[in-house]
Write a protein that holds these residues in place. Structure first.
Motif, PDB file in Angstrom:
ATOM      1  N   ASP A 206       0.850  -1.193   0.000  1.00  0.00           N
ATOM      2  CA  ASP A 206       0.000   0.000   0.000  1.00  0.00           C
ATOM      3  C   ASP A 206       0.880   1.236   0.000  1.00  0.00           C
ATOM      4  O   ASP A 206       1.833   1.333   0.786  1.00  0.00           O
ATOM      5  N   THR A 207       0.544   2.179  -0.876  1.00  0.00           N
ATOM      6  CA  THR A 207       1.329   3.410  -1.009  1.00  0.00           C
ATOM      7  C   THR A 207       0.489   4.594  -0.551  1.00  0.00           C
ATOM      8  O   THR A 207      -0.637   4.789  -1.029  1.00  0.00           O
ATOM      9  N   TYR A 208       1.034   5.368   0.388  1.00  0.00           N
ATOM     10  CA  TYR A 208       0.386   6.577   0.881  1.00  0.00           C
ATOM     11  C   TYR A 208       1.211   7.768   0.416  1.00  0.00           C
ATOM     12  O   TYR A 208       2.410   7.872   0.725  1.00  0.00           O
ATOM     13  N   MET A 209       0.579   8.651  -0.319  1.00  0.00           N
ATOM     14  CA  MET A 209       1.279   9.798  -0.870  1.00  0.00           C
ATOM     15  C   MET A 209       1.440  10.879   0.193  1.00  0.00           C
ATOM     16  O   MET A 209       0.751  10.867   1.227  1.00  0.00           O
ATOM     17  N   PRO A 210       2.353  11.847  -0.017  1.00  0.00           N
ATOM     18  CA  PRO A 210       2.554  12.921   0.967  1.00  0.00           C
ATOM     19  C   PRO A 210       1.246  13.634   1.291  1.00  0.00           C
ATOM     20  O   PRO A 210       0.465  13.980   0.408  1.00  0.00           O
ATOM     21  N   ALA A 268       6.780   4.349  12.556  1.00  0.00           N
ATOM     22  CA  ALA A 268       7.046   4.428  11.127  1.00  0.00           C
ATOM     23  C   ALA A 268       6.077   5.382  10.444  1.00  0.00           C
ATOM     24  O   ALA A 268       6.468   6.168   9.561  1.00  0.00           O
ATOM     25  N   GLU A 269       4.810   5.360  10.848  1.00  0.00           N
ATOM     26  CA  GLU A 269       3.841   6.289  10.279  1.00  0.00           C
ATOM     27  C   GLU A 269       4.206   7.731  10.638  1.00  0.00           C
ATOM     28  O   GLU A 269       4.043   8.633   9.819  1.00  0.00           O
ATOM     29  N   THR A 275       8.106  13.752   7.622  1.00  0.00           N
ATOM     30  CA  THR A 275       8.991  14.060   6.502  1.00  0.00           C
ATOM     31  C   THR A 275       8.233  14.511   5.263  1.00  0.00           C
ATOM     32  O   THR A 275       8.818  15.123   4.375  1.00  0.00           O
ATOM     33  N   GLY A 276       6.936  14.188   5.181  1.00  0.00           N
ATOM     34  CA  GLY A 276       6.190  14.532   3.979  1.00  0.00           C
ATOM     35  C   GLY A 276       6.612  13.722   2.775  1.00  0.00           C
ATOM     36  O   GLY A 276       6.429  14.141   1.631  1.00  0.00           O
ATOM     37  N   ARG A 277       7.159  12.529   3.014  1.00  0.00           N
ATOM     38  CA  ARG A 277       7.588  11.652   1.933  1.00  0.00           C
ATOM     39  C   ARG A 277       6.530  10.560   1.718  1.00  0.00           C
ATOM     40  O   ARG A 277       5.740  10.268   2.605  1.00  0.00           O
ATOM     41  N   PRO A 278       6.518   9.939   0.559  1.00  0.00           N
ATOM     42  CA  PRO A 278       5.618   8.805   0.368  1.00  0.00           C
ATOM     43  C   PRO A 278       5.923   7.701   1.374  1.00  0.00           C
ATOM     44  O   PRO A 278       7.071   7.462   1.740  1.00  0.00           O
ATOM     45  N   TYR A 279       4.871   7.041   1.808  1.00  0.00           N
ATOM     46  CA  TYR A 279       4.987   5.980   2.805  1.00  0.00           C
ATOM     47  C   TYR A 279       4.451   4.701   2.182  1.00  0.00           C
ATOM     48  O   TYR A 279       3.281   4.611   1.809  1.00  0.00           O
ATOM     49  N   LYS A 308      11.403   5.045  -8.154  1.00  0.00           N
ATOM     50  CA  LYS A 308      10.663   6.109  -8.837  1.00  0.00           C
ATOM     51  C   LYS A 308      10.144   7.139  -7.837  1.00  0.00           C
ATOM     52  O   LYS A 308      10.255   8.345  -8.067  1.00  0.00           O
ATOM     53  N   LEU A 309       9.563   6.652  -6.725  1.00  0.00           N
ATOM     54  CA  LEU A 309       9.053   7.591  -5.715  1.00  0.00           C
ATOM     55  C   LEU A 309      10.180   8.401  -5.091  1.00  0.00           C
ATOM     56  O   LEU A 309      10.004   9.581  -4.778  1.00  0.00           O
ATOM     57  N   SER A 310      11.330   7.772  -4.916  1.00  0.00           N
ATOM     58  CA  SER A 310      12.471   8.483  -4.345  1.00  0.00           C
ATOM     59  C   SER A 310      12.937   9.609  -5.252  1.00  0.00           C
ATOM     60  O   SER A 310      13.242  10.715  -4.793  1.00  0.00           O
ATOM     61  N   LEU A 311      12.995   9.353  -6.568  1.00  0.00           N
ATOM     62  CA  LEU A 311      13.396  10.409  -7.496  1.00  0.00           C
ATOM     63  C   LEU A 311      12.347  11.509  -7.577  1.00  0.00           C
ATOM     64  O   LEU A 311      12.678  12.691  -7.670  1.00  0.00           O
ATOM     65  N   LYS A 312      11.089  11.134  -7.536  1.00  0.00           N
ATOM     66  CA  LYS A 312      10.025  12.116  -7.729  1.00  0.00           C
ATOM     67  C   LYS A 312       9.848  13.025  -6.525  1.00  0.00           C
ATOM     68  O   LYS A 312       9.618  14.235  -6.670  1.00  0.00           O
ATOM     69  N   TYR A 313       9.955  12.459  -5.304  1.00  0.00           N
ATOM     70  CA  TYR A 313       9.653  13.230  -4.102  1.00  0.00           C
ATOM     71  C   TYR A 313      10.884  13.484  -3.238  1.00  0.00           C
ATOM     72  O   TYR A 313      10.753  14.003  -2.135  1.00  0.00           O
ATOM     73  N   GLY A 314      12.055  13.097  -3.713  1.00  0.00           N
ATOM     74  CA  GLY A 314      13.264  13.354  -2.947  1.00  0.00           C
ATOM     75  C   GLY A 314      13.488  12.402  -1.798  1.00  0.00           C
ATOM     76  O   GLY A 314      14.353  12.644  -0.953  1.00  0.00           O
ATOM     77  N   GLY A 315      12.757  11.328  -1.723  1.00  0.00           N
ATOM     78  CA  GLY A 315      12.910  10.351  -0.655  1.00  0.00           C
ATOM     79  C   GLY A 315      11.639   9.551  -0.497  1.00  0.00           C
ATOM     80  O   GLY A 315      10.557   9.951  -0.952  1.00  0.00           O
ATOM     81  N   VAL A 316      11.745   8.406   0.166  1.00  0.00           N
ATOM     82  CA  VAL A 316      10.599   7.538   0.382  1.00  0.00           C
ATOM     83  C   VAL A 316      10.860   6.718   1.638  1.00  0.00           C
ATOM     84  O   VAL A 316      12.006   6.396   1.966  1.00  0.00           O
ATOM     85  N   VAL A 317       9.800   6.422   2.380  1.00  0.00           N
ATOM     86  CA  VAL A 317       9.872   5.593   3.576  1.00  0.00           C
ATOM     87  C   VAL A 317       9.110   4.313   3.288  1.00  0.00           C
ATOM     88  O   VAL A 317       7.926   4.349   2.922  1.00  0.00           O
ATOM     89  N   VAL A 318       9.777   3.169   3.418  1.00  0.00           N
ATOM     90  CA  VAL A 318       9.126   1.864   3.215  1.00  0.00           C
ATOM     91  C   VAL A 318       9.177   1.112   4.532  1.00  0.00           C
ATOM     92  O   VAL A 318      10.211   1.086   5.214  1.00  0.00           O
TER      93      VAL A 318
END
Length: 800
Positions: A206-210, A268-269, A275-279, A308-318
């Motif tokens: 599941d992907t949660y956007m900023p 984690a949430e 950070t405002g990054r995708p989760y 892809k999410l890391s490049l688009k939003y400058g970082g990602v948390v998985v």
């Protein structure tokens, strides 16, 4: 005669030399020479294609001479001459670069380097989209030229007619050549399997956007120490240049381990929300699949999405929840050298055997591994990694899934795709480094010992934090946070008391207690939560829902005497703990119990404390024999089991008897002919210690019969009482449930003494108890007089 030691050197005031980072100067000044075949291979390929076309032309028109066929192909395929000329120029450029350093450096630094510097100013996501568009355009152009040559059309006409021709008649007249038809048929078969596996590899992620995650650090209560460490990792994720500019690297992985409900997922949430990054949330069963290979596809697809999410939003948390579901690659179950060294940190002895030689430490660890004993105080994260069950880790993601995950975690700087790598080689450009994917991988588990050691190595999971039970301050803050969401009249002292009597309450348990208290209040027709609601809710959540009291009046009285004996001993002896509740309400097979809570967190126990615990177990046997004529029930079996186990532990491991030998070591190493004799002697010492402690328990009951009978009466009337009620009975004050003043009334003492005598006769005669139970009433409370306090604990009940 003693020799004085030389004085220590004075502290220097000179400026110490500073080691500067090493600069990598391994880049060659000129281009590496090409092999001869690499110089001519493209020209050879063009020549073969050209003369193949000439041969086809000559075969179609036999009257045409070879010279005419060559001239015809030169006119028809002039583009091949241009390609050959460009290739000759490229090889000349390579030849000069291999011999002239200045020329090579000019192209690398001022031509291609300038281009790279300009492109690096663009946003990484924009560069990714432009690169993908460039690749698509290149393939369209190449296929357009091929189609134009096959169909004898112009480039624009071939592009315009290609969709219609491929859709209506790809294999017929005017369609694809036989070579492309075969390729298309193979592609059609392959795409069916690819579509099937793609469909099966969906789900579980599941992907949660900023902006979609509202949790913040302020919502995580009771885990401030761990939260501070996690925030440090987040700082490096948001500002990586702070550590990379100094020659370091950003930690990429965090493992949160600890009991369930302590806030690992919530933490984690909170990281994603702050950070405002995708989760990206990875379900525990995401990699468990029926078919081999699907889990690998899921792992590859997951990290493709993360990049892809890391490049688009400058970082990602998985976040991998319940990471132990990933399984392990297994092991042989033997004590490998690596396993032995890992056990050095998890040994039962104080300081982890760091004060002995390495050989002694390894011998002791081998002894523990050989007999399969786990350390009682070992950290789960440092458990025996070599002793595993299940050869290929099929209990987790299946064969290959964990390996694919390990590869992705350590391969985030994987080289660029084939298109860019070959194109840059063709143009003699420097290999381009892949972008730095800002990924924070977080995992949570309550079984860290089941994780593969390769997963926990630095570079994959860099930080490992224990998210344990909240301390007192954390529990108070958690209770306050959840009580702020409901209407209540609890004072600060009551909330702190609630936190004290809930020593192992996690955030999830505290939330559930507050919610259950609200339900209890609503059940009673109120919207305001009171202290009584909280106590009732806590008792139900911590100890379970009661099935009800014993079936007969006599059995209720017998059970009350049994539990009252426990409660009195616990109240008088165990000063480092407080009675939570005492009850005679049945819960499953348990007829009643007395539950204590510690007043402080302690890691080590002393002999006096353990003896008091054993007396508290044995006092039920002493109470039954004291009040029922040297008779006792089978209900003391569990108490005898626990007390025997504790005495054996005291005498065999902690030198709390008259010997120092460790029974745990001596018995396995003993010879067969002396082993049984050793064990028989040990059993005699255990029995002697148990009898000594039982005599002290009996002396305690005999000196406090009034106290035991009073607590037994309160249990029979109210079924469940609190530790404050027992204290009120002892001091003759008013408790939350019981008015302890009434137990000082002579009329009550006379009435209950008569009731117990009737119960004793019914017990001896095995007949029903018909005597009416003397309940407390206002008259008995009003008739109470100030009696002297109960006698103090006798000396015989104290540790000798």
């Amino acid at each position: 005669m003693t020799t004085a030691l030389p004085p220590p050197p004075p502290p220097t005031t000179l400026v110490q030399s500073v080691h500067e980072p090493h600069v990598d100067d391994r880049e060659p000044k000129t281009r590496r020479p090409l092999m001869f075949w690499d110089r001519i291979k493209i020209l050879v390929i063009l020549a073969v294609i050209f003369f193949f076309g000439v041969a086809i032309k000559k075969g179609d028109v036999p009257i045409m001479s070879w010279g005419e066929a060559i001239r015809d192909q030169l006119a028809a395929r002039s583009w091949m001459l241009w390609l050959a000329g460009a290739e000759v120029l490229r090889q000349m450029h390579f030849l000069i670069s291999e011999r002239w350093a200045a020329y090579h450096q000019f192209w690398q630094n001022h031509v291609w380097g300038a281009w790279e510097r300009q492109m690096s100013k663009l946003d990484p996501w924009l560069r990714y989209r432009l690169g993908r568009l460039f690749k698509v355009v290149c393939w369209i152009v190449i296929l357009g030229f091929v189609a134009a040559a096959v169909w004898n059309l112009s480039f624009v006409e071939a592009l315009a007619q290609a969709p219609a021709r491929l859709w209506t008649n790809p294999f017929g007249d005017g369609g694809l050549p036989w070579f492309f038809q075969l390729f298309f048929a193979m592609f059609y078969v392959i795409i069916q399997f690819a579509a099937l596996f793609w469909f099966m590899s969906r789900g579980g992620v599941d992907t949660y956007m900023p902006g979609e995650v509202k949790t913040r650090y302020a919502d995580v209560w009771g885990q401030d120490n761990v939260l501070d460490k996690v925030q440090e990792n987040v700082v490096f994720l948001e500002k990586p240049e702070e550590i990379e500019a100094k020659g370091g690297h950003v930690p990429g992985g965090i493992l949160l381990w600890g009991p369930p409900g302590t806030g690992k997922t919530l933490m984690a949430e909170a990281v994603a929300g702050e950070t405002g990054r995708p989760y990206v949330f990875v379900d525990p069963g995401a990699f468990i699949n029926m078919f081999m290979g699907v889990g690998i596809l899921k792992v590859k697809g997951l990290f493709r999405k993360l990049r892809k999410l890391s490049l688009k939003y400058g970082g990602v948390v998985v976040f991998f929840d319940e990471a132990d579901s990933l399984g392990s690659r297994g092991g042989t179950g033997s004590a490998t050298p690596g396993t032995i060294r890992e056990r050095l940190e998890s040994i039962t002895c104080c300081n982890g055997l760091h004060f002995v030689s390495a050989a002694t430490a390894e011998d002791y660890i081998r002894h523990q591994l050989d007999f399969g004993r786990e350390s009682a105080t070992a950290s789960p994260a440092d458990g025996i990694r070599g002793v595993m069950f299940g050869g290929m880790g099929m209990g987790g993601g299946g064969m290959g899934t964990l390996q694919a995950l390990l590869t992705e975690l350590s391969g985030l700087k994987k080289p660029r795709g084939m298109f860019y790598r070959r194109l840059r080689q063709f143009l003699s450009m420097k290999p381009k480094q892949p972008p730095k994917y800002r990924m924070l991988v977080m995992m949570a588990t309550n079984m860290p010992q089941s994780l593969d050691p390769a997963l926990l190595r630095p570079g994959r999971i860099d930080r490992i934090y224990k998210v344990g039970y909240p301390n007192l301050e954390g529990r108070v803050r958690t209770f306050e946070g959840y009580f702020d969401k409901v209407r209540h009249n609890l004072t600060e002292e009551q909330i702190e008391r609630l936190a004290v009597i809930s020593p192992r309450a996690t955030g999830a348990i505290i939330k559930d207690i507050v919610n259950e208290a609200l339900i209890v209040a609503m059940r009673n027709g109120r919207e305001l939560v009171t202290w009584q609601d909280v106590i009732e809710a806590r008792s139900m959540k911590i100890h379970g829902v009661p099935d009800g009291p014993a079936a007969t009046a006599l059995e209720r009285h017998e059970t009350a005497v049994h539990e009252a004996s426990h409660a009195v001993a616990m109240y008088l002896l165990q000063k480092r703990s407080t009675i939570d509740i005492a009850t005679i309400e049945q819960r499953g097979e348990v007829g009643g119990f007395v539950a204590p809570v510690p007043n402080e967190d302690r890691k080590f126990r002393w002999r006096a404390e353990m003896e008091f615990d054993i007396i508290t177990f044995l006092v039920s046997l002493a109470g039954e024999r004291q009040f029922f004529g040297d008779d006792n029930s089978v209900g003391v079996g569990g108490d005898l089991n626990a007390s025997t186990w504790m005495v054996r532990r005291m005498l065999s491991r902690a030198a709390m008897g008259d010997t120092f030998t460790s029974h745990e070591v001596a018995v396995p190493l003993g010879e067969p002919d002396i082993g049984p004799q050793y064990r028989n002697d040990f059993d005699v010492r255990v029995e002697r210690k148990l009898r000594e402690l039982f005599d002290r328990a009996m002396a305690l009951i005999e000196a406090n019969q009034w106290f035991v009978m009073s607590v037994a009466h309160a249990l029979q009337q109210f079924k469940t009482i609190t530790g404050e009620d027992i204290d009120a009975i002892y001091h003759g004050t008013v408790g939350p449930t019981v008015d302890g003043r009434a137990y000082r009334s002579p009329s009550y003492q006379q009435a209950f003494s008569g009731f117990h005598a009737a119960a004793r006769r019914a017990h001896d005669d095995q007949s029903p108890l018909t005597e009416e139970f003397p309940e407390l009433d206002e008259a008995r409370v009003a008739a109470s007089t100030e009696l002297p306090l109960p006698p103090p604990v006798p000396v015989a009940a104290k540790a000798t």
